[in-house]
Design a protein around this motif. Sequence first.
Motif, PDB file in Angstrom:
ATOM      1  N   ASN A 197       0.970  -1.384  -0.091  1.00 27.82           N
ATOM      2  CA  ASN A 197       0.255   0.078   0.117  1.00 27.82           C
ATOM      3  C   ASN A 197       1.093   1.722   0.228  1.00 27.82           C
ATOM      4  O   ASN A 197       0.417   2.459  -1.201  1.00 27.82           O
ATOM      5  N   VAL A 198       1.695   1.517   0.998  1.00 25.52           N
ATOM      6  CA  VAL A 198       2.684   2.571   0.845  1.00 25.52           C
ATOM      7  C   VAL A 198       2.990   2.927  -0.253  1.00 25.52           C
ATOM      8  O   VAL A 198       3.691   3.500  -0.779  1.00 25.52           O
ATOM      9  N   ARG A 199       3.963   1.740  -1.216  1.00 28.25           N
ATOM     10  CA  ARG A 199       4.672   1.831  -2.651  1.00 28.25           C
ATOM     11  C   ARG A 199       3.808   2.536  -3.274  1.00 28.25           C
ATOM     12  O   ARG A 199       4.094   3.073  -4.695  1.00 28.25           O
ATOM     13  N   LYS A 200       2.307   1.965  -3.832  1.00 28.84           N
ATOM     14  CA  LYS A 200       1.384   2.587  -4.634  1.00 28.84           C
ATOM     15  C   LYS A 200       1.208   4.127  -4.172  1.00 28.84           C
ATOM     16  O   LYS A 200       1.263   4.815  -4.860  1.00 28.84           O
ATOM     17  N   PHE A 201       1.506   4.364  -3.594  1.00 24.89           N
ATOM     18  CA  PHE A 201       0.412   6.123  -2.896  1.00 24.89           C
ATOM     19  C   PHE A 201       2.101   6.599  -2.785  1.00 24.89           C
ATOM     20  O   PHE A 201       2.091   7.510  -3.764  1.00 24.89           O
ATOM     21  N   VAL A 202       3.482   6.255  -2.511  1.00 28.23           N
ATOM     22  CA  VAL A 202       4.387   7.041  -2.827  1.00 28.23           C
ATOM     23  C   VAL A 202       4.430   7.564  -4.302  1.00 28.23           C
ATOM     24  O   VAL A 202       4.649   8.044  -4.391  1.00 28.23           O
ATOM     25  N   ASP A 203       4.739   5.821  -4.744  1.00 30.55           N
ATOM     26  CA  ASP A 203       4.824   6.421  -6.684  1.00 30.55           C
ATOM     27  C   ASP A 203       3.910   7.507  -7.589  1.00 30.55           C
ATOM     28  O   ASP A 203       4.526   8.028  -7.938  1.00 30.55           O
ATOM     29  N   ARG A 237       5.310  10.683  -8.737  1.00 30.36           N
ATOM     30  CA  ARG A 237       4.043  10.815 -10.377  1.00 30.36           C
ATOM     31  C   ARG A 237       3.937  11.893 -10.874  1.00 30.36           C
ATOM     32  O   ARG A 237       3.811  13.549 -11.263  1.00 30.36           O
ATOM     33  N   HIS A 238       2.965  12.642  -9.374  1.00 32.58           N
ATOM     34  CA  HIS A 238       2.254  14.231  -9.642  1.00 32.58           C
ATOM     35  C   HIS A 238       2.813  14.990  -8.578  1.00 32.58           C
ATOM     36  O   HIS A 238       2.365  16.183  -8.300  1.00 32.58           O
ATOM     37  N   GLY A 239       4.624  15.266  -8.437  1.00 32.73           N
ATOM     38  CA  GLY A 239       5.648  16.030  -7.959  1.00 32.73           C
ATOM     39  C   GLY A 239       5.288  16.776  -5.928  1.00 32.73           C
ATOM     40  O   GLY A 239       5.999  17.446  -5.496  1.00 32.73           O
ATOM     41  N   TYR A 240       4.427  15.531  -5.422  1.00 34.53           N
ATOM     42  CA  TYR A 240       4.035  15.679  -3.879  1.00 34.53           C
ATOM     43  C   TYR A 240       5.363  15.125  -3.278  1.00 34.53           C
ATOM     44  O   TYR A 240       5.593  16.000  -2.549  1.00 34.53           O
ATOM     45  N   ILE A 241       6.102  14.487  -3.595  1.00 32.66           N
ATOM     46  CA  ILE A 241       7.470  13.692  -3.515  1.00 32.66           C
ATOM     47  C   ILE A 241       8.456  13.528  -4.180  1.00 32.66           C
ATOM     48  O   ILE A 241       8.284  13.674  -5.389  1.00 32.66           O
ATOM     49  N   VAL A 270       8.063  17.390  -1.063  1.00 35.46           N
ATOM     50  CA  VAL A 270       8.534  18.672  -1.803  1.00 35.46           C
ATOM     51  C   VAL A 270       6.783  19.523  -1.495  1.00 35.46           C
ATOM     52  O   VAL A 270       7.256  20.869  -1.582  1.00 35.46           O
ATOM     53  N   ARG A 271       5.677  19.210  -1.699  1.00 34.47           N
ATOM     54  CA  ARG A 271       4.264  19.587  -1.321  1.00 34.47           C
ATOM     55  C   ARG A 271       3.521  19.478  -0.315  1.00 34.47           C
ATOM     56  O   ARG A 271       3.036  18.029  -0.424  1.00 34.47           O
ATOM     57  N   ASP A 272       3.826  20.055   0.858  1.00 32.98           N
ATOM     58  CA  ASP A 272       2.161  19.627   2.035  1.00 32.98           C
ATOM     59  C   ASP A 272       1.678  20.099   1.748  1.00 32.98           C
ATOM     60  O   ASP A 272       1.873  21.492   2.306  1.00 32.98           O
ATOM     61  N   THR A 273       0.957  19.671   1.345  1.00 34.70           N
ATOM     62  CA  THR A 273      -0.894  20.406   1.524  1.00 34.70           C
ATOM     63  C   THR A 273      -1.800  20.420   2.313  1.00 34.70           C
ATOM     64  O   THR A 273      -2.740  20.816   1.767  1.00 34.70           O
ATOM     65  N   GLY A 274      -0.931  20.301   3.432  1.00 34.30           N
ATOM     66  CA  GLY A 274      -2.162  20.567   5.198  1.00 34.30           C
ATOM     67  C   GLY A 274      -2.461  18.965   5.557  1.00 34.30           C
ATOM     68  O   GLY A 274      -2.142  18.460   5.001  1.00 34.30           O
ATOM     69  N   LYS A 306       1.518  17.523 -16.417  1.00 32.15           N
ATOM     70  CA  LYS A 306       1.964  18.733 -15.979  1.00 32.15           C
ATOM     71  C   LYS A 306       3.648  18.419 -15.305  1.00 32.15           C
ATOM     72  O   LYS A 306       4.359  19.978 -15.859  1.00 32.15           O
ATOM     73  N   ILE A 307       3.912  17.645 -14.561  1.00 31.87           N
ATOM     74  CA  ILE A 307       5.383  17.298 -13.985  1.00 31.87           C
ATOM     75  C   ILE A 307       5.998  16.316 -15.241  1.00 31.87           C
ATOM     76  O   ILE A 307       7.560  16.769 -14.871  1.00 31.87           O
TER      77      ILE A 307
END
Lengths: 239, 109
Positions: free
Chosen positions: B46-52, B56-60, B80-84, B104-105
């Motif tokens: 589950n962690v791997r899916k979420f991290v990947d 992809r979207h540039g949050y981490i 990279v982007r802490d959105t709350g 976009k990324i």
Amino acid sequence: MHHEMAMTKNVKRFLAAIRDLVDRTMGQEGMALLWGMPGEGKSTTVAFATNTLDGIFLRANACWTMTSMLSDLLVELGRPAGYRRAPMVNSVVQALMERPRPIFVDEADYLFRQVEMLDVLRDIYDLTGAPVVLIGMEDMARKVQIRGKFARRITQWVEFAGIDSADARTLANTVCEIGVADDLLGHIHTAARANIGRMTTALARVETFGRINHMDQVTLGAWGKRPLFYDQPRFKRGR
Amino acid sequence: MAGKKGMKIRRARSNTARYRIWQSMRIMRRFTMPDLCRASDARLFNVRKFVDALVRHGYIAKNAGYVSGRAGVYQSYRIVRDTGPYYPTRCDRCGRPIGEKCDKIGGGS
């Protein structure tokens, strides 16, 4: 390798301290202090406690004022941040009364620059009963003790010390999928200087070695003088 | 992860494994996948899916200096982007669900 939280004495003591604060009697102070050297597993434990107890995590910084602290707290509570302090405190209190949650403040040394921030935190736990846990480096406890007036508000003092041999066994049994003999575990404990992060790396290497050689248990004799870590070699000074 | 055509993107919920993983990322700032498993009591899959998806979207983003093939050494990431406090379910740049590709990324896969 099992990626699970090893319930070492440090972790158990910390969780027990927070549970004591959550279940404290009326009139008892509700602040705790956690301190320790880097690399003792503080961050992982705090993240685990925040997740387990549905806590709120804040990281103080050098620019923090009372207003920015309250804004950050409101954002974590899922409410819009305001501009004035009194309405923000009311909003925080209301959110915590609806859903009581412990508050963890990392790098809490910065709070001592403006003592009013500590007073506001005290007001919040007085009004809501939500415990406040301050987290800092080794000097933190000394700083707090010097301020006697503030020290008596802290009812739980938890120090994160290096892990002992019983904790090393708990760690090996939790993370390692093959057996590690006592002599090898003692060697790893000494070589890692009781640092939990380094011990986990060494145990991963031992596990790989054991699997490749079809062993149920790895002993110090079988391991020999193989390196336990991936440190860079140290060379003698050249001529 | 990608879901079915026409399905609604759910709002982030608290007290789920994803919520705990996201909280752990925000607390640790720099982390590996095993760190997240330990802190959030979630399974590695589950962690791997979420991290990947977040990469992809540039949050981490991945940290440099990782050497693969060493037992006990894992790729580390940084936020990279802490959105709350609520984990992202829809990318704030491309507008697509985080399970999908981000145009976009430039992250593909």
